[in-house]
Design an enzyme around this catalytic site. Structure first.
Site, PDB file in Angstrom:
ATOM      1  N   ASP A 211      -6.397   0.167  -3.474  1.00  0.00           N
ATOM      2  CA  ASP A 211      -6.215  -0.561  -4.726  1.00  0.00           C
ATOM      3  C   ASP A 211      -6.929  -1.902  -4.728  1.00  0.00           C
ATOM      4  O   ASP A 211      -7.114  -2.512  -5.781  1.00  0.00           O
ATOM      5  CB  ASP A 211      -4.725  -0.868  -4.924  1.00  0.00           C
ATOM      6  CG  ASP A 211      -4.016   0.215  -5.708  1.00  0.00           C
ATOM      7  OD1 ASP A 211      -4.674   0.892  -6.507  1.00  0.00           O
ATOM      8  OD2 ASP A 211      -2.801   0.363  -5.517  1.00  0.00           O
TER       9      ASP A 211
HETATM   10  C1  GLC Z   1      -1.528  -5.238  -4.327  1.00  0.00           C
HETATM   11  C2  GLC Z   1      -1.138  -4.652  -3.003  1.00  0.00           C
HETATM   12  C3  GLC Z   1      -1.567  -3.257  -2.909  1.00  0.00           C
HETATM   13  C4  GLC Z   1      -1.073  -2.526  -4.102  1.00  0.00           C
HETATM   14  C5  GLC Z   1      -1.608  -3.193  -5.366  1.00  0.00           C
HETATM   15  C6  GLC Z   1      -1.218  -2.488  -6.632  1.00  0.00           C
HETATM   16  O1  GLC Z   1      -2.883  -5.325  -4.394  1.00  0.00           O
HETATM   17  O2  GLC Z   1      -1.684  -5.359  -1.933  1.00  0.00           O
HETATM   18  O3  GLC Z   1      -1.089  -2.710  -1.720  1.00  0.00           O
HETATM   19  O4  GLC Z   1      -1.473  -1.204  -4.025  1.00  0.00           O
HETATM   20  O5  GLC Z   1      -1.127  -4.468  -5.410  1.00  0.00           O
HETATM   21  O6  GLC Z   1       0.081  -2.747  -7.003  1.00  0.00           O
HETATM   22  C1  GLC Z   2      -0.227   0.646  -1.912  1.00  0.00           C
HETATM   23  C2  GLC Z   2      -0.244   1.507  -3.153  1.00  0.00           C
HETATM   24  C3  GLC Z   2      -1.104   2.733  -2.979  1.00  0.00           C
HETATM   25  C4  GLC Z   2      -2.455   2.342  -2.453  1.00  0.00           C
HETATM   26  C5  GLC Z   2      -2.330   1.509  -1.190  1.00  0.00           C
HETATM   27  C6  GLC Z   2      -3.665   1.006  -0.693  1.00  0.00           C
HETATM   28  O1  GLC Z   2       0.478   1.280  -0.917  1.00  0.00           O
HETATM   29  O2  GLC Z   2       1.051   1.906  -3.501  1.00  0.00           O
HETATM   30  O3  GLC Z   2      -1.237   3.411  -4.189  1.00  0.00           O
HETATM   31  O4  GLC Z   2      -3.180   3.511  -2.214  1.00  0.00           O
HETATM   32  O5  GLC Z   2      -1.527   0.389  -1.449  1.00  0.00           O
HETATM   33  O6  GLC Z   2      -4.182   0.018  -1.502  1.00  0.00           O
END
Ligand code: GLC
Ligand code: GLC
Length: 813
Positions: free
Chosen positions: A487
């Site tokens: 993400d």
């Molecule tokens: C933040 C978190 C990430 C998550 C994203 C979306 O970037 O670090 O882990 O997936 O938010 O909510």
């Molecule tokens: C968080 C989010 C997931 C994403 C991951 C890596 O765990 O929930 O959707 O893939 O971060 O960013």
């Protein structure tokens, strides 16, 4: 250092010291009513949706930590000394303390000044309420006169508003107290048809419902004035901060035990029958009173507690393994499976790190979670798939999140995470393989929940695939959109405004930045879609998917291989990300894992080479970090990944979710020793000895363990709600132990450590129990199978139609 121990027999983790490095939590509830509970009774409850129907208040990031909970106070009425038998909130130095977190329940026991108290908190199966089953015993040589106070603080339903909108909220609270039951009915006078109730099995000496009368205006939960003085005020809350507290007097002879039951629950009334009498504002209690009466009956509490145990016996009975490694057994048989179920229930919504107001159900997240629970609860997994697919858009894209109460896509986050749709393909494929229920593909499911747009599930999958193919970039690789699995790899964002969302801001047109990760994932998805469409009788389509998969492999070969490992991406300028030509962030784990699982480079030595690099550059004693070198400063073209200090989260933390992908690749290369070694590095039970470093619960996975560049390497954060649970379970059960559901049977292909002389397992698959015995006959991974004494060619055991048990012997060597 330990703060407790496992009790595998009871399926419990036993915490023996209340001040654990972080609150170590558990979950109550398995259907609609849920709660989180810490080892000192902190936490909160909600009905269905942690944001929209919050029953009780909890203060995230409050001080002292873990504030708000299911509190009890005991008071010695002889000398006025009082304490909390769950340690919080008074933090009294108890003579003994023990918290047992079990499957769907938590029991906290302690003794102080000769008084023992033990409270079991649980949500009965099928009920929208929680029971607190309290037993108080007098171990003194003389009689004891005690007061017991309960206390919860009511949330005004919408948790976000509850924490912010004080100008309104301090005026709206309403309460009723009738026959010792405290009813919380804020906004019931207007558009809410639901209320909360908090009852007690004993006659009350009094009650309180207004916080400042119970606590005293400037006091905290540690010394409520009512408890100090030993007398409730019978306060009735209108406005301000409503709470529920019962005051019960206990007279206990030496050795005597008294059982007191509290019940806290949620109830809805039909809109036209809310009040009784109808022209008043009094809650119609016709439907709730029988529930309260039944729940306060000790025999009923015992029966329901036993039923909860049976529920978990059934769920966990689907797979049971007995291997030479205790950490494997414990996690597979109990905790990892349990955590998978918790992720099924809550996705990423409510934990100590997810405040319940932020994220609903993630599309990508829930599809991946399904990989870990599909065999445990196939019917509910089917429903989940339908709900998820209903938030898919006509383009094949998907809302990134949806709210569980409304099942509507979340507009604020929107769509455009270009890996999302492909996860639906992998999840549906897993469901089909597990159940053989092909009718799912005919199920009519709308797009974006719009009535009239229904199309068969199979078409949803086709649109998922089409979504990728419609969005290829300059190298023929999939465009990344807002982000892919990571993400925080935001290649189109270019944000220089503080506070702007990295995930939803897009300042590039998105036609250049490509993801090698999605490319690998597409290959994997095409490998599922080929056989699925073929079985559905569409040979042409099947051939199309095969060819599309091959073209994608070619694109990876041509543009996605960096020489020693798979490239991560191309950024919005068309420059390489995750390449030896980069200064920081040269090697990323995700494309190695995803391309590897898709078999790219398996036959020509590239995958083996990439795995060697992972081992040399990314693997640490605490797990495999996301990339190296960590980013030391902010990169406009890479986005949020470079916002974290080195070693944390997506900036080179051990993002534990990805580690199983590497374990799976190692099994594909036949390396059982290394695969299991990686498995143990992040296995929570195997890390129990370093609890002072790991800090999070030793019985469940955390999203992240700080990486080698961090200030606190090995420190875990964001426990419980993480795809780490499902993927580790997949890696250990399906690839290392090698017990894998396929369309035509159960495949048995273990790739276990060379030192193991074998293992046994029972797997219930499509109604048949497979009793599996694996014996090592040599050092390799070749298998020879016997089914009920008859030799079988290959490693795929068909499901017999005439028996409900088969015995499979596997010679491994
Ligand atoms: C933040 C978190 C990430 C998550 C994203 C979306 O970037 O670090 O882990 O997936 O938010 O909510
Ligand atoms: C968080 C989010 C997931 C994403 C991951 C890596 O765990 O929930 O959707 O893939 O971060 O960013």
């Amino acid at each position: 250092m330990h703060f407790g121990h496992f009790d595998d027999e009871q399926r419990e983790y036993v915490i023996t010291q209340p001040d654990t490095p972080l609150p170590w939590i558990n979950y109550l509830g398995s259907e609609a009513y849920f709660g989180i509970i810490s080892n000192t009774a902190g936490g909160y409850s909600f009905y269905q949706d942690a944001r929209l129907r919050r029953l009780t208040r909890y203060r995230y990031n409050g001080v002292p930590y873990d504030a708000g909970g299911r509190y009890l106070y005991l008071r010695d009425d002889r000398d006025g000394i009082f304490w909390s038998p769950t340690w919080q909130p008074t933090q009294t130095d108890l003579d003994s303390y023990e918290c047992r977190h079990g499957l769907g329940y938590t029991t906290i026991s302690s003794s102080y000044a000769g008084i023992e108290a033990s409270t079991c908190y649980f949500v009965p199966v099928g009920e929208n309420l929680e029971v607190w089953d309290v037993k108080v015993t007098n171990r003194r040589p003389e009689a004891a006169g005690l007061s017991l106070f309960s206390c919860i603080e009511f949330a005004l339903w919408e948790a976000n508003d509850d924490a912010t909108n004080f100008q309104r909220n301090f005026n709206i609270a309403e309460i009723e107290v009738v026959d010792g039951v405290i009813y919380h009915k804020t906004e019931y006078r207007e558009r809410r048809d639901h209320f909360a109730f908090f009852g007690c099995s004993e006659e009350l000496a009094g009650f309180d419902t207004q916080r400042r009368f119970f606590l005293g205006q400037y006091r905290g939960w540690d010394r409520p004035v009512v408890v100090e003085q030993g007398e409730a005020t019978n306060s009735m809350a209108i406005g301000w901060a409503p709470l529920g507290s019962h005051h019960v007097k206990l007279a206990l002879e030496p050795g005597e035990t008294k059982r007191i039951i509290f019940v806290l629950g949620y109830q809805e009334n039909p809109r036209d029958a809310k009040f009784d009498p109808p022209d008043t504002q009094t809650i119609n209690k016709e439907s709730v009173l029988p529930i309260i009466a039944r729940q306060l009956d000790p025999a009923e509490v015992d029966r329901q507690f036993a039923e909860l145990g049976e529920y978990w016996d059934r769920v966990l009975g689907v797979l049971h393994v007995d291997t030479p490694d205790v950490h494997t057994n414990r996690m597979v048989n109990i905790w990892n499976a349990y955590q998978n179920m918790i992720t099924f229930n809550l996705s990423r919504s409510a934990s100590l790190f997810e405040s319940g107001v932020g994220r609903g159900m993630g599309f990508r997240d829930s599809n991946q979670d399904l990989l870990g629970f599909v065999h445990l609860i196939p019917d509910r997994a089917r429903e989940r798939l339908v709900d998820l697919a209903a938030t898919q858009l006509e383009t094949g894209g998907a809302y990134h999140q949806y709210q569980p109460l409304t099942k509507r896509g979340n507009d604020a986050v929107g769509s455009g995470f270009n890996d999302d749709p492909l996860w639906l393909v992998l999840a549906v494929a897993a469901y089909l393989k597990e159940t053989g229920d092909w009718s799912l593909l005919d199920e009519m499911v709308p797009y974006d929940n719009v009535p009239g747009s229904e199309a068969p599930m199979e078409e949803h999958l086709q649109r998922s695939m089409g979504y990728t193919l419609d969005r290829l970039g300059p190298h023929g690789l999939p465009l990344i959109g807002h982000a892919d699995w990571n993400d925080c790899l935001n290649l189109n964002t270019f944000s220089d405004e503080p506070g702007e969302s990295f995930q939803t801001t897009q300042s590039r047109d998105g036609t250049v930045a490509e993801s090698v990760f999605i490319a690998g994932m597409f290959v994997l998805a095409a490998q599922e879609m080929g056989p699925i469409t073929e079985r559905r009788g569409d040979a042409d389509k099947a051939a199309e998917y095969r060819e599309a998969g091959e073209r994608m492999v070619q694109a990876i070969d041509d543009h996605g291989w960096d020489g020693d490992w798979f490239l991560r991406a191309y950024d919005a300028h068309g420059d390489k990300v995750g390449s030896s030509s980069c200064v920081e962030g040269q090697t990323f784990v995700e494309p190695q894992g995803m391309c590897g699982m898709a078999g790219v480079g398996l036959d020509d030595g590239r995958l083996a080479r990439a795995m060697q690099v992972v081992n040399e550059r990314l693997a640490t004693e605490h797990g495999i970090v996301l990339h190296q070198p960590a980013f030391t400063h902010y990169y406009l073209n890479l986005g949020e990944i470079t916002t974290y200090p080195p070693g944390y989260k997506e900036n080179a933390g051990v993002f534990a979710h990805t580690n199983p992908w590497i374990m799976i690749c190692e099994t594909m290369l036949g390396n059982g020793d290394l695969a299991h070694d990686y498995y143990l590095r992040i296995n929570p039970s195997a890390r129990e000895d370093i609890s002072e470093i790991h800090r999070s619960e030793p019985y469940v996975y955390a999203q992240m363990i700080a990486g080698k560049d961090a200030q606190t390497p090995g420190e875990a954060k964001n426990s419980w709600l993480t795809g780490t649970a499902a993927w580790n379970y997949v890696a250990i059960t399906q690839w290392i132990l090698g017990i894998r559901a396929e369309h035509d049977g159960l495949r048995l292909r273990p790739v276990v450590p060379s030192g193991w002389d074998g293992f046994t397992a029972t797997r219930v698959f499509r109604g048949v129990a497979f009793d599996i015995t694996v014996r090592r006959t040599g050092p390799g991974n070749e298998v020879a199978l016997q089914v009920d004494g008859e030799p079988l060619d290959g490693d795929l055991v068909p499901v017999p139609s005439d028996r409900d048990r088969v015995r499979v012997e596997v010679a491994l060597g």
